[in-house]
Design an enzyme around this catalytic site. Structure first.
Site, PDB file in Angstrom:
ATOM      1  N   HIS A 151      -7.992  -4.643  -1.582  1.00 47.01           N
ATOM      2  CA  HIS A 151      -6.773  -3.872  -1.327  1.00 47.01           C
ATOM      3  C   HIS A 151      -5.859  -4.511  -0.281  1.00 47.01           C
ATOM      4  O   HIS A 151      -4.634  -4.485  -0.426  1.00 47.01           O
ATOM      5  CB  HIS A 151      -7.145  -2.456  -0.869  1.00 47.01           C
ATOM      6  CG  HIS A 151      -5.964  -1.549  -0.697  1.00 47.01           C
ATOM      7  ND1 HIS A 151      -5.251  -1.036  -1.756  1.00 47.01           N
ATOM      8  CD2 HIS A 151      -5.360  -1.077   0.432  1.00 47.01           C
ATOM      9  CE1 HIS A 151      -4.264  -0.283  -1.312  1.00 47.01           C
ATOM     10  NE2 HIS A 151      -4.305  -0.287   0.021  1.00 47.01           N
TER      11      HIS A 151
ATOM     12  N   SER B  38       0.836  -1.191   0.000  1.00 43.71           N
ATOM     13  CA  SER B  38       0.000   0.000   0.000  1.00 43.71           C
ATOM     14  C   SER B  38       0.878   1.251   0.000  1.00 43.71           C
ATOM     15  O   SER B  38       1.690   1.441  -0.896  1.00 43.71           O
ATOM     16  CB  SER B  38      -0.969  -0.042   1.184  1.00 43.71           C
ATOM     17  OG  SER B  38      -1.964   0.944   1.080  1.00 43.71           O
TER      18      SER B  38
ATOM     19  N   ASP C 201      -9.581  -4.090  -6.330  1.00 44.90           N
ATOM     20  CA  ASP C 201      -9.028  -3.126  -5.376  1.00 44.90           C
ATOM     21  C   ASP C 201      -9.619  -1.750  -5.684  1.00 44.90           C
ATOM     22  O   ASP C 201      -9.546  -1.289  -6.827  1.00 44.90           O
ATOM     23  CB  ASP C 201      -7.504  -3.099  -5.527  1.00 44.90           C
ATOM     24  CG  ASP C 201      -6.810  -2.181  -4.523  1.00 44.90           C
ATOM     25  OD1 ASP C 201      -7.483  -1.374  -3.863  1.00 44.90           O
ATOM     26  OD2 ASP C 201      -5.573  -2.284  -4.423  1.00 44.90           O
TER      27      ASP C 201
END
Length: 236
Positions: free
Chosen positions: A207, A113, A180
């Site tokens: 995600h 991320s 995502d």
């Protein structure tokens, strides 16, 4: 989040890991405390350069016209949020170089991320310094998990493939999911990498890094394949 992956890769000596984290306290979103585990919970960026919040960032991305490319959407972020110059990213680089010099050498870098965006930005800077012979060759590959395009070192925008080309020239593995909500950023980061040596693992679980056995096996295989490609002897 990476426990199953780390355990599998370390148990047979395929890889070992050295973890670092950001310095900004960041409690998990509501409903995800159990997933993220016990504190501390930290991130690298306090805000998005101009003081913009995470919600404002997402609002620009998710409300952008559908016809726009991932690169155009991130350019829209820089314009809409009026990103301002910051020394914060360079400070993060300084810390990563310190780790590289004092805890390394390391063969690769992995980030998830925001951490993947930081890792990508660091690689861009690292490759520039290596070309100027300011650093020794160490990093050979990267694993990006659900990350977005790397920010400029001054924080005023993003490296985007339609402007800067495939500037991450080392082999990469991109752990992603087609569903995502931040897929535009994931695709924009993939576009920046050498397409001949960039591979994709689509676990289809959104995600967050999934922990179920099927997804973990896919991720582990992707990373193992990357290591094999990097460590295989060059043909004579």
């Amino acid at each position: 989040m990476l426990v199953p992956v780390v355990q599998d890769l370390e148990q047979d000596g395929t890889a070992s890991f050295h973890f670092i984290h950001g310095d900004v306290e960041s409690p998990p979103p509501n409903g995800f405390v159990e997933f993220y585990g016990s504190p501390p919970h930290r991130r690298f960026f306090k805000d998005y350069g101009s003081g913009a919040t995470e919600d404002e960032f997402y609002d620009v991305i998710w409300n952008a016209p559908y016809r726009l490319t991932p690169e155009q959407k991130y350019r829209r972020v820089a314009q809409s949020l009026r990103l301002e110059s910051t020394t914060g990213i360079q400070t993060i680089f300084d810390r990563l170089y310190h780790v590289l010099d004092n805890e390394g050498p390391f063969d690769g870098i992995i980030g998830n991320s925001e951490g993947a965006s930081v890792a990508a930005a660091f690689i861009v800077d690292y490759l520039k310094r290596y070309a100027r012979k300011e650093v020794q060759q160490s990093l050979q590959c990267a694993v990006f998990m659900s990350g977005g395009p790397p920010p400029f070192s001054d924080g005023t925008g993003y490296f985007l493939a339609d402007e800067h080309g495939q500037i991450i020239t080392m082999p990469t593995c991109h752990i992603m999911a087609y569903n995502d909500p931040m897929i535009d950023g994931v695709v924009a980061l993939h576009h920046l990498c050498d397409q001949a040596s960039a591979t994709i693992v689509d676990h289809g679980r959104g995600h967050l890094v999934p922990r179920d056995p099927r997804s973990s096996k896919l991720i582990i295989k992707g990373i193992r394949d990357l290591i094999v490609r990097v460590t295989a002897p060059s043909p004579e």
